[in-house]
Motif scaffolding. Structure first.
Motif, PDB file in Angstrom:
ATOM      1  N   ARG A  99      -2.086  29.344  13.801  1.00 42.54           N
ATOM      2  CA  ARG A  99      -2.803  29.353  12.519  1.00 42.54           C
ATOM      3  C   ARG A  99      -4.256  28.925  12.668  1.00 42.54           C
ATOM      4  NH1 ARG A  99      -1.736  26.045   8.742  1.00 42.54           N
ATOM      5  NH2 ARG A  99      -0.839  24.380  10.016  1.00 42.54           N
ATOM      6  N   HIS A 100      -4.632  28.587  13.878  1.00 39.23           N
ATOM      7  CA  HIS A 100      -5.972  28.055  14.132  1.00 39.23           C
ATOM      8  C   HIS A 100      -6.254  26.920  13.155  1.00 39.23           C
ATOM      9  CE1 HIS A 100      -9.784  27.805  16.008  1.00 39.23           C
ATOM     10  NE2 HIS A 100     -10.492  28.337  14.997  1.00 39.23           N
ATOM     11  N   ALA A 101      -5.329  25.954  13.120  1.00 35.40           N
ATOM     12  CA  ALA A 101      -5.401  24.858  12.156  1.00 35.40           C
ATOM     13  C   ALA A 101      -5.231  23.517  12.855  1.00 35.40           C
ATOM     14  CB  ALA A 101      -4.329  25.023  11.090  1.00 35.40           C
ATOM     15  N   PHE A 102      -5.991  22.555  12.405  1.00 37.09           N
ATOM     16  CA  PHE A 102      -5.895  21.187  12.905  1.00 37.09           C
ATOM     17  C   PHE A 102      -5.302  20.298  11.829  1.00 37.09           C
ATOM     18  CE2 PHE A 102      -9.335  23.097  15.306  1.00 37.09           C
ATOM     19  CZ  PHE A 102      -9.162  22.605  16.591  1.00 37.09           C
ATOM     20  N   THR A 103      -4.587  19.264  12.273  1.00 35.54           N
ATOM     21  CA  THR A 103      -4.051  18.261  11.357  1.00 35.54           C
ATOM     22  C   THR A 103      -4.433  16.885  11.871  1.00 35.54           C
ATOM     23  OG1 THR A 103      -2.163  19.664  10.767  1.00 35.54           O
ATOM     24  CG2 THR A 103      -1.993  17.321  10.257  1.00 35.54           C
ATOM     25  N   ALA A 104      -5.101  16.112  11.029  1.00 37.38           N
ATOM     26  CA  ALA A 104      -5.531  14.763  11.395  1.00 37.38           C
ATOM     27  C   ALA A 104      -4.815  13.755  10.505  1.00 37.38           C
ATOM     28  CB  ALA A 104      -7.042  14.624  11.238  1.00 37.38           C
ATOM     29  N   THR A 105      -4.238  12.734  11.129  1.00 33.17           N
ATOM     30  CA  THR A 105      -3.477  11.719  10.399  1.00 33.17           C
ATOM     31  C   THR A 105      -4.122  10.360  10.610  1.00 33.17           C
ATOM     32  OG1 THR A 105      -1.438  12.981  10.729  1.00 33.17           O
ATOM     33  CG2 THR A 105      -1.205  10.679  10.056  1.00 33.17           C
ATOM     34  N   ALA A 106      -4.429   9.669   9.510  1.00 26.05           N
ATOM     35  CA  ALA A 106      -5.080   8.362   9.624  1.00 26.05           C
ATOM     36  C   ALA A 106      -4.816   7.544   8.367  1.00 26.05           C
ATOM     37  CB  ALA A 106      -6.590   8.516   9.830  1.00 26.05           C
ATOM     38  N   VAL A 107      -4.857   6.238   8.524  1.00 24.90           N
ATOM     39  CA  VAL A 107      -4.690   5.325   7.401  1.00 24.90           C
ATOM     40  C   VAL A 107      -6.053   4.776   6.998  1.00 24.90           C
ATOM     41  CG1 VAL A 107      -4.302   3.294   8.864  1.00 24.90           C
ATOM     42  CG2 VAL A 107      -3.382   3.342   6.532  1.00 24.90           C
ATOM     43  N   SER A 108      -6.260   4.604   5.692  1.00 27.05           N
ATOM     44  CA  SER A 108      -7.507   4.048   5.179  1.00 27.05           C
ATOM     45  C   SER A 108      -7.228   2.739   4.459  1.00 27.05           C
ATOM     46  CB  SER A 108      -8.187   5.025   4.217  1.00 27.05           C
ATOM     47  OG  SER A 108      -8.619   6.182   4.893  1.00 27.05           O
ATOM     48  N   HIS A 109      -8.219   1.831   4.514  1.00 23.45           N
ATOM     49  CA  HIS A 109      -8.081   0.520   3.887  1.00 23.45           C
ATOM     50  C   HIS A 109      -9.251   0.278   2.937  1.00 23.45           C
ATOM     51  CE1 HIS A 109      -5.219  -0.532   7.164  1.00 23.45           C
ATOM     52  NE2 HIS A 109      -6.071   0.138   7.905  1.00 23.45           N
ATOM     53  N   ALA A 110      -9.007  -0.551   1.942  1.00 20.54           N
ATOM     54  CA  ALA A 110     -10.086  -0.985   1.052  1.00 20.54           C
ATOM     55  C   ALA A 110      -9.730  -2.362   0.506  1.00 20.54           C
ATOM     56  CB  ALA A 110     -10.301   0.000  -0.088  1.00 20.54           C
ATOM     57  N   GLU A 111     -10.711  -3.255   0.497  1.00 23.85           N
ATOM     58  CA  GLU A 111     -10.510  -4.586  -0.063  1.00 23.85           C
ATOM     59  C   GLU A 111     -10.972  -4.624  -1.515  1.00 23.85           C
ATOM     60  OE1 GLU A 111     -12.329  -7.722   2.112  1.00 23.85           O
ATOM     61  OE2 GLU A 111     -10.750  -7.804   3.630  1.00 23.85           O
ATOM     62  N   TYR A 112     -10.357  -5.504  -2.296  1.00 23.37           N
ATOM     63  CA  TYR A 112     -10.803  -5.744  -3.658  1.00 23.37           C
ATOM     64  C   TYR A 112     -10.600  -7.228  -3.977  1.00 23.37           C
ATOM     65  CZ  TYR A 112      -5.868  -5.818  -5.086  1.00 23.37           C
ATOM     66  OH  TYR A 112      -4.550  -6.138  -5.225  1.00 23.37           O
ATOM     67  N   PRO A 113     -11.444  -7.804  -4.850  1.00 29.39           N
ATOM     68  CA  PRO A 113     -11.304  -9.227  -5.193  1.00 29.39           C
ATOM     69  C   PRO A 113     -10.124  -9.434  -6.132  1.00 29.39           C
ATOM     70  CG  PRO A 113     -13.093  -8.261  -6.440  1.00 29.39           C
ATOM     71  CD  PRO A 113     -12.621  -7.193  -5.489  1.00 29.39           C
ATOM     72  N   ARG A 114      -9.228 -10.311  -5.767  1.00 35.54           N
ATOM     73  CA  ARG A 114      -8.022 -10.550  -6.544  1.00 35.54           C
ATOM     74  C   ARG A 114      -8.161 -11.858  -7.318  1.00 35.54           C
ATOM     75  NH1 ARG A 114      -3.022 -13.014  -6.204  1.00 35.54           N
ATOM     76  NH2 ARG A 114      -1.269 -11.808  -7.068  1.00 35.54           N
ATOM     77  N   LYS A 115      -7.945 -11.793  -8.637  1.00 37.33           N
ATOM     78  CA  LYS A 115      -7.989 -12.992  -9.467  1.00 37.33           C
ATOM     79  C   LYS A 115      -6.666 -13.724  -9.399  1.00 37.33           C
ATOM     80  CE  LYS A 115      -9.774 -12.887 -13.578  1.00 37.33           C
ATOM     81  NZ  LYS A 115     -10.870 -13.882 -13.406  1.00 37.33           N
ATOM     82  N   ALA A 116      -6.729 -15.067  -9.465  1.00 39.22           N
ATOM     83  CA  ALA A 116      -5.524 -15.881  -9.482  1.00 39.22           C
ATOM     84  C   ALA A 116      -5.820 -17.196 -10.177  1.00 39.22           C
ATOM     85  CB  ALA A 116      -5.012 -16.143  -8.063  1.00 39.22           C
ATOM     86  N   ILE A 117      -4.842 -17.716 -10.888  1.00 39.86           N
ATOM     87  CA  ILE A 117      -5.029 -18.983 -11.601  1.00 39.86           C
ATOM     88  C   ILE A 117      -5.248 -20.113 -10.607  1.00 39.86           C
ATOM     89  CG2 ILE A 117      -3.927 -20.647 -13.129  1.00 39.86           C
ATOM     90  CD1 ILE A 117      -2.431 -18.374 -14.436  1.00 39.86           C
ATOM     91  N   LEU A 118      -4.431 -20.151  -9.576  1.00 39.83           N
ATOM     92  CA  LEU A 118      -4.545 -21.198  -8.570  1.00 39.83           C
ATOM     93  C   LEU A 118      -5.451 -20.748  -7.442  1.00 39.83           C
ATOM     94  CD1 LEU A 118      -0.800 -22.308  -8.371  1.00 39.83           C
ATOM     95  CD2 LEU A 118      -2.654 -23.363  -9.700  1.00 39.83           C
ATOM     96  N   HIS A 119      -6.273 -21.656  -6.953  1.00 44.71           N
ATOM     97  CA  HIS A 119      -7.143 -21.439  -5.795  1.00 44.71           C
ATOM     98  C   HIS A 119      -8.214 -20.362  -6.040  1.00 44.71           C
ATOM     99  CE1 HIS A 119      -4.219 -23.934  -3.820  1.00 44.71           C
ATOM    100  NE2 HIS A 119      -3.272 -23.030  -3.946  1.00 44.71           N
ATOM    101  N   GLY A 120      -8.345 -19.899  -7.262  1.00 38.44           N
ATOM    102  CA  GLY A 120      -9.430 -18.974  -7.559  1.00 38.44           C
ATOM    103  C   GLY A 120      -9.281 -17.568  -7.029  1.00 38.44           C
ATOM    104  N   GLY A 121      -8.138 -17.214  -6.452  1.00 43.31           N
ATOM    105  CA  GLY A 121      -7.942 -15.864  -5.940  1.00 43.31           C
ATOM    106  C   GLY A 121      -8.617 -15.650  -4.602  1.00 43.31           C
TER     107      GLY A 121
END
Length: 249
Positions: A99-121
């Motif tokens: 098929r003249h086709a390529f397949t690429a497999t990879a994992v992606s990450h992203a951080e986000y700030p998490r709020k929490a009552i204790l310890h400020g998240g």
């Protein structure tokens, strides 16, 4: 009579204190419930925003890679594999010649700030496994199709990526005279009993040493050939060697 009146006053006072405590504890409990609900809602929104970000990033990377394939100026599948890796850094890249086709497999990450009552998240992370198909129908430009998969689909690639980074560091730190097939095999698998690395070749050309290794995932379900290169002269440091996926060893 005095005793009865005193007892009544004590009872009334206790009831007043109890009522106050109930109000205080009820207020605190309500506030804690609201904070937990509010913080959970904010965290859900931030998590979805992070997911949306990595999805958009995956689509942008796929589009950029497809354009790079179109301007690569080559039809060599191995060279095109390197183009895909340069843009996506996908640890596992396969090619379907029919098929003249390529397949690429990879994992992606992203951080986000998490709020929490204790310890400020604090920071939290979301991950998503992506499989991208690159195809070029006859007479048309390269196209990309991004699919989301379960984490299991990317787990072998994550293991291969870690093994490749370790191999790159060890090859970078090897002495020039040890850059042979036997020498590299010993450096990557000192005990001779491992199944992760299968060193296929080691050659010197000019000032560069090239080593090809078939790297197998820890669960042995997936393998990817890699081409490692480094200067012939003795060098130190993990950045002295490069590792690029190859279709064959």
């Amino acid at each position: 009579m005095v005793t009865s009146r005193a007892t009544g006053l004590v009872t009334t006072g206790c009831l007043t204190v109890l009522a106050v405590l109930i109000v205080v504890f009820g207020t605190v409990a309500s506030w804690l419930w609201y904070r937990a609900w509010h913080d959970g809602k904010v965290n859900d929104e931030r998590r979805e925003t992070a997911y949306a970000s990595i999805r958009q990033q995956a689509r942008d990377t796929a589009d950029e890679t497809a354009r790079a394939l179109g301007t690569a100026g080559t039809t060599d599948a191995d060279a095109l594999t390197e183009v895909i890796w340069r843009h996506s850094e996908a640890p596992v890249i396969t090619y379907d010649a029919s098929r003249h086709a390529f397949t690429a497999t990879a994992v992606s990450h992203a951080e986000y700030p998490r709020k929490a009552i204790l310890h400020g998240g604090g920071p939290d992370m979301v991950t998503q496994c992506f499989v991208v198909a690159y195809t070029r129908p006859p007479g048309r430009a390269w196209t990309s199709r991004v699919s989301e998969r379960a984490a299991d689909a990317c787990r072998p690639g994550t293991g291969i990526s870690g093994a490749v980074n370790l191999a790159r560091t060890r090859i970078a730190n090897m002495h020039t005279e040890d850059l042979t097939r036997a020498g590299v095999r010993k450096a990557l698998d000192p005990t001779g009993r491992g199944r992760t690395y299968d060193v296929r070749s080691a050659a010197h050309e000019g000032d560069t040493a090239t080593v090809t290794v078939r790297v197998t995932a820890p669960d042995a379900t997936t393998a990817q050939c890699y081409r490692f290169t480094r200067p012939v002269q003795d060098v130190s440091g993990p950045n002295s060697a490069t590792a690029v996926p190859a279709l064959s060893c």
